[in-house]
Design a protein around this motif. Structure first.
Motif, PDB file in Angstrom:
ATOM      1  N   SER A  89       1.028   6.413   6.353  1.00  0.00           N
ATOM      2  CA  SER A  89       2.078   5.544   6.892  1.00  0.00           C
ATOM      3  C   SER A  89       2.447   4.444   5.898  1.00  0.00           C
ATOM      4  O   SER A  89       3.617   4.067   5.773  1.00  0.00           O
ATOM      5  CB  SER A  89       1.624   4.929   8.209  1.00  0.00           C
ATOM      6  OG  SER A  89       1.318   5.932   9.156  1.00  0.00           O
ATOM      7  N   LEU A  90       1.457   3.935   5.164  1.00  0.00           N
ATOM      8  CA  LEU A  90       1.741   2.921   4.154  1.00  0.00           C
ATOM      9  C   LEU A  90       2.576   3.496   3.004  1.00  0.00           C
ATOM     10  O   LEU A  90       3.490   2.839   2.499  1.00  0.00           O
ATOM     11  CB  LEU A  90       0.431   2.345   3.617  1.00  0.00           C
ATOM     12  CG  LEU A  90      -0.323   1.377   4.534  1.00  0.00           C
ATOM     13  CD1 LEU A  90      -1.662   1.014   3.927  1.00  0.00           C
ATOM     14  CD2 LEU A  90       0.507   0.124   4.786  1.00  0.00           C
ATOM     15  N   LEU A  91       2.267   4.718   2.598  1.00  0.00           N
ATOM     16  CA  LEU A  91       3.042   5.337   1.526  1.00  0.00           C
ATOM     17  C   LEU A  91       4.474   5.615   1.950  1.00  0.00           C
ATOM     18  O   LEU A  91       5.405   5.522   1.142  1.00  0.00           O
ATOM     19  CB  LEU A  91       2.378   6.649   1.091  1.00  0.00           C
ATOM     20  CG  LEU A  91       1.075   6.539   0.288  1.00  0.00           C
ATOM     21  CD1 LEU A  91       0.525   7.917  -0.004  1.00  0.00           C
ATOM     22  CD2 LEU A  91       1.307   5.782  -1.016  1.00  0.00           C
ATOM     23  N   SER A  92       4.656   5.957   3.227  1.00  0.00           N
ATOM     24  CA  SER A  92       5.992   6.313   3.716  1.00  0.00           C
ATOM     25  C   SER A  92       6.732   5.132   4.320  1.00  0.00           C
ATOM     26  O   SER A  92       7.917   5.275   4.670  1.00  0.00           O
ATOM     27  CB  SER A  92       5.871   7.424   4.768  1.00  0.00           C
ATOM     28  OG  SER A  92       5.167   8.530   4.263  1.00  0.00           O
ATOM     29  N   ASP A 107      10.333  10.532   9.351  1.00  0.00           N
ATOM     30  CA  ASP A 107      10.445   9.721   8.134  1.00  0.00           C
ATOM     31  C   ASP A 107       9.401  10.121   7.095  1.00  0.00           C
ATOM     32  O   ASP A 107       9.680  10.104   5.886  1.00  0.00           O
ATOM     33  CB  ASP A 107      10.287   8.239   8.479  1.00  0.00           C
ATOM     34  CG  ASP A 107      11.445   7.709   9.305  1.00  0.00           C
ATOM     35  OD1 ASP A 107      12.513   8.359   9.306  1.00  0.00           O
ATOM     36  OD2 ASP A 107      11.281   6.663   9.967  1.00  0.00           O
ATOM     37  N   ILE A 108       8.205  10.481   7.551  1.00  0.00           N
ATOM     38  CA  ILE A 108       7.161  10.903   6.611  1.00  0.00           C
ATOM     39  C   ILE A 108       7.568  12.187   5.891  1.00  0.00           C
ATOM     40  O   ILE A 108       7.383  12.322   4.674  1.00  0.00           O
ATOM     41  CB  ILE A 108       5.831  11.085   7.365  1.00  0.00           C
ATOM     42  CG1 ILE A 108       5.301   9.719   7.840  1.00  0.00           C
ATOM     43  CG2 ILE A 108       4.792  11.768   6.490  1.00  0.00           C
ATOM     44  CD1 ILE A 108       4.078   9.807   8.710  1.00  0.00           C
ATOM     45  N   LEU A 118      -7.938   1.093   1.118  1.00  0.00           N
ATOM     46  CA  LEU A 118      -7.867  -0.095   0.264  1.00  0.00           C
ATOM     47  C   LEU A 118      -7.108   0.191  -1.033  1.00  0.00           C
ATOM     48  O   LEU A 118      -6.266  -0.607  -1.471  1.00  0.00           O
ATOM     49  CB  LEU A 118      -9.282  -0.594  -0.044  1.00  0.00           C
ATOM     50  CG  LEU A 118      -9.402  -1.840  -0.926  1.00  0.00           C
ATOM     51  CD1 LEU A 118      -8.717  -3.028  -0.257  1.00  0.00           C
ATOM     52  CD2 LEU A 118     -10.865  -2.153  -1.209  1.00  0.00           C
ATOM     53  N   LEU A 119      -7.377   1.348  -1.641  1.00  0.00           N
ATOM     54  CA  LEU A 119      -6.660   1.712  -2.867  1.00  0.00           C
ATOM     55  C   LEU A 119      -5.173   1.921  -2.596  1.00  0.00           C
ATOM     56  O   LEU A 119      -4.322   1.512  -3.400  1.00  0.00           O
ATOM     57  CB  LEU A 119      -7.269   2.991  -3.452  1.00  0.00           C
ATOM     58  CG  LEU A 119      -8.661   2.871  -4.079  1.00  0.00           C
ATOM     59  CD1 LEU A 119      -9.163   4.238  -4.513  1.00  0.00           C
ATOM     60  CD2 LEU A 119      -8.631   1.914  -5.258  1.00  0.00           C
ATOM     61  N   THR A 120      -4.852   2.540  -1.467  1.00  0.00           N
ATOM     62  CA  THR A 120      -3.444   2.759  -1.124  1.00  0.00           C
ATOM     63  C   THR A 120      -2.726   1.439  -0.900  1.00  0.00           C
ATOM     64  O   THR A 120      -1.596   1.223  -1.370  1.00  0.00           O
ATOM     65  CB  THR A 120      -3.358   3.635   0.138  1.00  0.00           C
ATOM     66  OG1 THR A 120      -4.076   4.857  -0.063  1.00  0.00           O
ATOM     67  CG2 THR A 120      -1.903   3.961   0.470  1.00  0.00           C
ATOM     68  N   THR A 121      -3.386   0.529  -0.199  1.00  0.00           N
ATOM     69  CA  THR A 121      -2.779  -0.791   0.053  1.00  0.00           C
ATOM     70  C   THR A 121      -2.580  -1.556  -1.247  1.00  0.00           C
ATOM     71  O   THR A 121      -1.527  -2.178  -1.461  1.00  0.00           O
ATOM     72  CB  THR A 121      -3.685  -1.593   1.008  1.00  0.00           C
ATOM     73  OG1 THR A 121      -3.944  -0.825   2.188  1.00  0.00           O
ATOM     74  CG2 THR A 121      -3.001  -2.884   1.400  1.00  0.00           C
ATOM     75  N   SER A 122      -3.572  -1.496  -2.136  1.00  0.00           N
ATOM     76  CA  SER A 122      -3.455  -2.201  -3.419  1.00  0.00           C
ATOM     77  C   SER A 122      -2.308  -1.637  -4.252  1.00  0.00           C
ATOM     78  O   SER A 122      -1.539  -2.396  -4.862  1.00  0.00           O
ATOM     79  CB  SER A 122      -4.769  -2.096  -4.189  1.00  0.00           C
ATOM     80  OG  SER A 122      -5.837  -2.629  -3.428  1.00  0.00           O
ATOM     81  N   SER A 123      -2.196  -0.313  -4.289  1.00  0.00           N
ATOM     82  CA  SER A 123      -1.118   0.305  -5.079  1.00  0.00           C
ATOM     83  C   SER A 123       0.242  -0.053  -4.517  1.00  0.00           C
ATOM     84  O   SER A 123       1.208  -0.264  -5.270  1.00  0.00           O
ATOM     85  CB  SER A 123      -1.301   1.814  -5.129  1.00  0.00           C
ATOM     86  OG  SER A 123      -1.196   2.364  -3.815  1.00  0.00           O
ATOM     87  N   GLN A 124       0.359  -0.130  -3.193  1.00  0.00           N
ATOM     88  CA  GLN A 124       1.629  -0.490  -2.589  1.00  0.00           C
ATOM     89  C   GLN A 124       1.988  -1.950  -2.874  1.00  0.00           C
ATOM     90  O   GLN A 124       3.152  -2.267  -3.093  1.00  0.00           O
ATOM     91  CB  GLN A 124       1.570  -0.260  -1.071  1.00  0.00           C
ATOM     92  CG  GLN A 124       1.554   1.205  -0.661  1.00  0.00           C
ATOM     93  CD  GLN A 124       2.834   1.927  -1.027  1.00  0.00           C
ATOM     94  OE1 GLN A 124       2.890   2.634  -2.021  1.00  0.00           O
ATOM     95  NE2 GLN A 124       3.860   1.745  -0.234  1.00  0.00           N
TER      96      GLN A 124
END
Length: 363
Positions: free
Chosen positions: A183-186, A193-194, A353-359
């Motif tokens: 959901s964070l990536l999309s 939407d995804i 955590l890695l996904t949030t940091s990259s976003q």
């Protein structure tokens, strides 16, 4: 006062027209639901037949071959047999819990199909919280299993219901964290939407490549949620006879059987939607000419192609799940819980955590 007969005829014709519009409106609402239920029923029968054929091939057996051509009617024959068998109820059990439990398991899973986009904008209900609706609704199914085990007045059934609840809680959290990463990536919780976000970048935009760790965790957690081998501890025959199903017979037992395959199918569909691009046919993208822009094709042709692509990817994951069932041995209960709490949960948290940091860095 004299009323002209032509006015009466006009009023009657107008009232008939209004009633026909109401009937047409009701049918327009119910037709997609009935179509979806019919498609799900046929898919479940196909999965049962495929599992028997694949397991027969793995174990070098023949498999079903007498009921219909290639044994395709064997699952339908089994369902008909269960429908006419006697329903036995424990004399000292809780009849209400015993009867309601299987229905809760089936209905809670059926509702989840309403947010699956089978084709381009071909979805029963495009909700802003589609993926979390699936997680919330699917979390109700173990309650039905626990009710069935408690209402059976059988210690083995009760232990099976407790195991089902403990297993669902253990693997629901890593699965939810993987969905949150998607959901964070999309930037959306909508399943439509995804899929659209993945289709923008073609084959390289699939979340399978952007979230490989989450994909593996999602696969393992979904197998555990479906209680498939090697995670079928709630109904381990060697320890619990048949778990929460021990006292059931007839169509109530059949509902548990259907619920397990419904859950397997919905999990496979969400793997396709979240990680494999849904109805996006971008694998041979460089070989497809501009004439065949199937991703955004309208009409019956585009919808049919989208459904076919989605089901093809779904049945690929189903093949992996069936092969896993007839290949790997069953885990112990402590191994199952340790895998969920001590291994998958920390890794899924790190992945989030890695996904949030990259976003955040991409802003």
């Amino acid at each position: 006062m004299i009323i002209d007969t032509t006015e009466i005829q006009d009023i009657n014709s107008f009232s008939r027209l209004e009633s026909l519009k109401e009937v047409y409106g009701i049918l327009w609402v119910l037709a997609p639901i009935f179509t979806l239920v019919l498609g799900i029923t046929i898919s479940v029968l196909a999965i049962v037949w495929l599992e028997r054929e694949i397991s027969a091939g793995i174990q070098q057996r023949i498999g079903p071959e007498y009921a219909g051509p290639w044994g395709v009617l064997q699952a339908l024959a089994d369902g008909t047999k269960l429908l006419f068998k006697e329903n036995l109820i424990p004399s000292r059990g809780d009849i209400r819990l015993f009867s309601i439990g299987p229905s809760i398991s089936v209905i809670s899973i059926l509702i989840s199909y309403s947010v699956i986009p089978f084709g381009y904008n071909f979805v029963l209900s495009d909700l802003n919280i589609g993926v979390f609706l699936w997680i919330a609704i699917s979390s109700i199914a173990p309650i039905g299993l626990l009710m069935s085990g408690y209402g059976s007045n059988n210690k083995y059934s009760f232990l099976g219901g407790l195991r089902a609840a403990a297993q669902s809680i253990s693997y629901e959290i890593p699965l939810t964290l993987c969905v949150l990463s998607i959901s964070l990536l999309s930037n959306s919780l909508s399943t439509v939407d995804i899929v659209d976000t993945q289709s923008k970048y073609g084959f390289g935009g699939w979340n399978l490549w952007r979230q490989p760790i989450g994909f593996i965790i999602f696969l393992i957690s979904s197998l555990a949620e479906c209680e498939r081998l090697p995670f079928d501890l709630p109904e381990a025959e060697e320890e619990l006879v048949a778990g929460y199903q021990t006292e059931y017979s007839g169509i109530k037992f059949g509902l548990f059987y259907v619920a397990s395959y419904l859950n397997l199918l919905i999990s496979s569909l969400f793997v396709t939607v979240l990680y494999l691009g849904g109805s996006n046919i971008s694998i041979p993208y460089i070989f497809v000419s501009e004439f065949f822009e199937i991703n955004k094709a309208y009409g019956v042709f585009g919808t049919t192609i989208g459904i076919f692509i989605t089901l093809a990817k779904t049945y690929l994951f189903l093949f992996i799940s069936i092969t896993t069932r007839w290949t790997l041995p069953r885990l112990r209960m402590d191994q199952l819980l340790n895998l969920g709490w001590k291994f998958l949960l920390p890794i899924s948290l790190g992945n989030l955590l890695l996904t949030t940091s990259s976003q955040l860095f991409s802003l």
